[in-house]
Design a protein around this motif. Sequence first.
Motif, PDB file in Angstrom:
ATOM      1  N   ASN A   1       0.809  -1.226   0.000  1.00  0.00           N
ATOM      2  CA  ASN A   1       0.000   0.000   0.000  1.00  0.00           C
ATOM      3  C   ASN A   1       0.840   1.272   0.000  1.00  0.00           C
ATOM      4  N   GLN A   2       2.076   1.186  -0.463  1.00  0.00           N
ATOM      5  CA  GLN A   2       2.915   2.368  -0.628  1.00  0.00           C
ATOM      6  C   GLN A   2       3.143   2.615  -2.111  1.00  0.00           C
ATOM      7  N   GLN A   3       3.387   3.854  -2.444  1.00  0.00           N
ATOM      8  CA  GLN A   3       3.660   4.209  -3.832  1.00  0.00           C
ATOM      9  C   GLN A   3       5.116   3.868  -4.148  1.00  0.00           C
TER      10      GLN A   3
ATOM     11  N   ARG B   1       5.958   3.456 -12.737  1.00  0.00           N
ATOM     12  CA  ARG B   1       6.020   4.291 -11.544  1.00  0.00           C
ATOM     13  C   ARG B   1       4.660   4.884 -11.227  1.00  0.00           C
ATOM     14  N   SER B   2       4.569   5.514 -10.089  1.00  0.00           N
ATOM     15  CA  SER B   2       3.368   6.188  -9.604  1.00  0.00           C
ATOM     16  C   SER B   2       2.212   5.231  -9.381  1.00  0.00           C
ATOM     17  N   GLY B   3       2.519   4.037  -8.937  1.00  0.00           N
ATOM     18  CA  GLY B   3       1.485   3.073  -8.599  1.00  0.00           C
ATOM     19  C   GLY B   3       1.725   2.528  -7.204  1.00  0.00           C
ATOM     20  N   THR B   4       0.770   1.747  -6.706  1.00  0.00           N
ATOM     21  CA  THR B   4       0.896   1.183  -5.376  1.00  0.00           C
ATOM     22  C   THR B   4       1.041  -0.326  -5.447  1.00  0.00           C
ATOM     23  N   LEU B   5       1.766  -0.847  -4.514  1.00  0.00           N
ATOM     24  CA  LEU B   5       1.969  -2.282  -4.383  1.00  0.00           C
ATOM     25  C   LEU B   5       0.809  -2.813  -3.555  1.00  0.00           C
ATOM     26  N   GLU B   6      -0.083  -3.588  -4.184  1.00  0.00           N
ATOM     27  CA  GLU B   6      -1.304  -4.003  -3.506  1.00  0.00           C
ATOM     28  C   GLU B   6      -1.244  -5.390  -2.890  1.00  0.00           C
TER      29      GLU B   6
ATOM     30  N   SER C   1      11.826   0.740  -5.897  1.00  0.00           N
ATOM     31  CA  SER C   1      12.190   2.013  -5.294  1.00  0.00           C
ATOM     32  C   SER C   1      10.946   2.642  -4.672  1.00  0.00           C
ATOM     33  N   VAL C   2      11.070   3.113  -3.448  1.00  0.00           N
ATOM     34  CA  VAL C   2       9.969   3.780  -2.769  1.00  0.00           C
ATOM     35  C   VAL C   2       9.983   5.245  -3.175  1.00  0.00           C
ATOM     36  N   ASN C   3       8.836   5.733  -3.614  1.00  0.00           N
ATOM     37  CA  ASN C   3       8.728   7.129  -4.032  1.00  0.00           C
ATOM     38  C   ASN C   3       8.549   8.005  -2.796  1.00  0.00           C
ATOM     39  N   THR C   4       9.535   8.838  -2.550  1.00  0.00           N
ATOM     40  CA  THR C   4       9.483   9.740  -1.408  1.00  0.00           C
ATOM     41  C   THR C   4       9.543  11.178  -1.896  1.00  0.00           C
TER      42      THR C   4
END
Length: 70
Positions: free
Chosen positions: A7-9, A21-26, A53-56
């Motif tokens: 649930n993180q982008q 990119r710009s999606g969430t891991l469900e 890679s975690v988008n921060t």
Amino acid sequence: MLKSLLNQQVTLYFTDGSYVRSGTLEEVGEQFIRYKDEYDMLYVPLTAIRYVSVNTKERDKPRVGFTPSS
């Protein structure tokens, strides 16, 4: 390890050099992950992923400079 990113982008980089990119891991399974962005839902085999890679948020760069002293 991927379960901690649920649930993180994130950005997924694949072994062939492409990425999403710009999606969430469900969902994270033993062989596949489910990745959802604004338009698509992808089921990606773990063997096709090079890294995740975690988008921060970008940090503000510190201001460096000198002030004239009188």
